[in-house]
Design a protein around this motif. Sequence first.
Motif, PDB file in Angstrom:
ATOM      1  N   ILE A  27      26.423   0.626  26.035  1.00 39.78           N
ATOM      2  CA  ILE A  27      26.546   2.090  26.119  1.00 39.78           C
ATOM      3  C   ILE A  27      27.040   2.480  27.516  1.00 39.78           C
ATOM      4  O   ILE A  27      26.384   3.230  28.257  1.00 39.78           O
ATOM      5  CB  ILE A  27      25.229   2.822  25.764  1.00 39.78           C
ATOM      6  N   HIS A  28      28.203   1.967  27.899  1.00 37.01           N
ATOM      7  CA  HIS A  28      28.777   2.254  29.210  1.00 37.01           C
ATOM      8  C   HIS A  28      29.428   3.640  29.224  1.00 37.01           C
ATOM      9  O   HIS A  28      29.358   4.384  28.226  1.00 37.01           O
ATOM     10  CB  HIS A  28      29.766   1.158  29.603  1.00 37.01           C
ATOM     11  N   GLN A  32      29.802   6.470  26.396  1.00 38.15           N
ATOM     12  CA  GLN A  32      29.175   7.783  26.574  1.00 38.15           C
ATOM     13  C   GLN A  32      30.173   8.912  26.364  1.00 38.15           C
ATOM     14  O   GLN A  32      29.838   9.971  25.813  1.00 38.15           O
ATOM     15  CB  GLN A  32      28.540   7.860  27.957  1.00 38.15           C
ATOM     16  N   GLU A  33      31.440   8.701  26.782  1.00 33.46           N
ATOM     17  CA  GLU A  33      32.473   9.703  26.532  1.00 33.46           C
ATOM     18  C   GLU A  33      32.753   9.809  25.033  1.00 33.46           C
ATOM     19  O   GLU A  33      32.931  10.915  24.504  1.00 33.46           O
ATOM     20  CB  GLU A  33      33.750   9.329  27.285  1.00 33.46           C
ATOM     21  N   PHE A 148      38.947  13.954   5.410  1.00 34.29           N
ATOM     22  CA  PHE A 148      38.279  13.867   6.723  1.00 34.29           C
ATOM     23  C   PHE A 148      39.331  13.874   7.831  1.00 34.29           C
ATOM     24  O   PHE A 148      40.485  13.466   7.645  1.00 34.29           O
ATOM     25  CB  PHE A 148      37.369  12.646   6.822  1.00 34.29           C
ATOM     26  N   GLU A 149      38.923  14.377   8.978  1.00 32.63           N
ATOM     27  CA  GLU A 149      39.791  14.454  10.148  1.00 32.63           C
ATOM     28  C   GLU A 149      39.509  13.276  11.076  1.00 32.63           C
ATOM     29  O   GLU A 149      38.447  12.664  11.009  1.00 32.63           O
ATOM     30  CB  GLU A 149      39.563  15.764  10.901  1.00 32.63           C
ATOM     31  N   VAL A 150      40.464  12.990  11.951  1.00 32.16           N
ATOM     32  CA  VAL A 150      40.326  11.897  12.911  1.00 32.16           C
ATOM     33  C   VAL A 150      40.627  12.400  14.309  1.00 32.16           C
ATOM     34  O   VAL A 150      41.673  13.022  14.534  1.00 32.16           O
ATOM     35  CB  VAL A 150      41.279  10.731  12.576  1.00 32.16           C
ATOM     36  N   THR A 151      39.706  12.144  15.230  1.00 33.38           N
ATOM     37  CA  THR A 151      39.940  12.412  16.651  1.00 33.38           C
ATOM     38  C   THR A 151      40.102  11.090  17.373  1.00 33.38           C
ATOM     39  O   THR A 151      39.251  10.206  17.268  1.00 33.38           O
ATOM     40  CB  THR A 151      38.773  13.198  17.275  1.00 33.38           C
ATOM     41  N   GLU A 152      41.195  10.965  18.107  1.00 34.81           N
ATOM     42  CA  GLU A 152      41.483   9.752  18.873  1.00 34.81           C
ATOM     43  C   GLU A 152      41.146  10.023  20.335  1.00 34.81           C
ATOM     44  O   GLU A 152      41.702  10.936  20.953  1.00 34.81           O
ATOM     45  CB  GLU A 152      42.950   9.385  18.713  1.00 34.81           C
ATOM     46  N   VAL A 153      40.234   9.236  20.898  1.00 34.03           N
ATOM     47  CA  VAL A 153      39.772   9.433  22.274  1.00 34.03           C
ATOM     48  C   VAL A 153      40.555   8.517  23.208  1.00 34.03           C
ATOM     49  O   VAL A 153      40.672   7.305  22.959  1.00 34.03           O
ATOM     50  CB  VAL A 153      38.265   9.153  22.394  1.00 34.03           C
ATOM     51  N   ARG A 162      40.381   0.546  32.929  1.00 35.91           N
ATOM     52  CA  ARG A 162      39.699   0.985  31.707  1.00 35.91           C
ATOM     53  C   ARG A 162      38.280   0.425  31.682  1.00 35.91           C
ATOM     54  O   ARG A 162      38.067  -0.783  31.841  1.00 35.91           O
ATOM     55  CB  ARG A 162      40.459   0.490  30.482  1.00 35.91           C
ATOM     56  N   VAL A 163      37.311   1.295  31.483  1.00 35.26           N
ATOM     57  CA  VAL A 163      35.916   0.874  31.390  1.00 35.26           C
ATOM     58  C   VAL A 163      35.693   0.240  30.026  1.00 35.26           C
ATOM     59  O   VAL A 163      35.986   0.842  28.994  1.00 35.26           O
ATOM     60  CB  VAL A 163      34.967   2.072  31.589  1.00 35.26           C
ATOM     61  N   SER A 164      35.179  -0.982  30.025  1.00 39.47           N
ATOM     62  CA  SER A 164      34.941  -1.703  28.781  1.00 39.47           C
ATOM     63  C   SER A 164      33.778  -2.655  28.964  1.00 39.47           C
ATOM     64  O   SER A 164      33.398  -2.989  30.102  1.00 39.47           O
ATOM     65  CB  SER A 164      36.182  -2.503  28.372  1.00 39.47           C
TER      66      SER A 164
END
Length: 310
Positions: A27-28, A32-33, A148-153, A162-164
Amino acid sequence: MDFVRGLHNLRPRHRGCALTVGAFDGIHLGHQEMLRVLRERAREQSLPAAVLSFEPTPREFLSRNSPPARLARFRERYDMLAVSGIDCFVCARFDDRMRQLSPEQFIDDVLVKGLGVRHLVVGHDFRFARMHSGTVATLRAAGAANGFEVTEVAPYEIDGVRVSSSAIREALDAGDMPLAAKYLGRPYRITGKVIAGQRLGRKLGYPTANLRLHRRATPLAGIFAVRVSGAGLDAAAGVASLGTRPAVGGKELLLEAHVFDFDGDLYRRYVHVDFIARLRDELWFPSMDALVEQMHQDAAQARGILERSG
């Protein structure tokens, strides 16, 4: 937070949700975003916010002989999700049947029939189903057909990186606790129930709280400056060893934490160990006197680091 273990335990009340899907190991800040966006979309559409994850994780299942080190065991992942504002956590079993689902089958069986998803939140590089052949474009097309809709973050980055979970594993493996904490948004933590040990530390003047790791591989090892919370402790300063204890011929992977200036009983209590700085590798010593001398040095170094860090 409602918890559902296994897709077969889904009930009508779990249908019609805003959903995100992933391993969520650690849960980095990137996770969290994703959860923040999920809660936002759920609130906008008056839907429950749900997380679908898997046990074992897909990477663990596909790399059974050499699984990646877990940042958090299942209980830790559950606890972090429980305080994140999520309404429902669905944990599905990842097995050969799940692995072989085509993108169309996964969408139909899991997302539509199982969860009745109304809004889906995923990362920009989200891949799913057999051979990772499902993409965000696949989901958008299915969403148009199934309502259904899709949100791409977008990727969550710090200083252009990139945090991973992989980046955090690399930082922990390198002993860079500040970088791992930067990506996590908090110090790296291991939580567990204190078990009975051999009491060797007490005999040597350093009584320890011993925790089993409940994972096949650990992302870090060595001697650390730590802070311990839980069971009446609040970020108490200490020094810890994480590994197999070669100095005393140990074999089992174990976390042993010594809390400075504390003589209470932590047996069978849950504690949280936050890793602040790495001091050194585990070592073998030719004598107990040499081991104790090194323990004195480790404790002094850890005290100094923790006093300076506040």
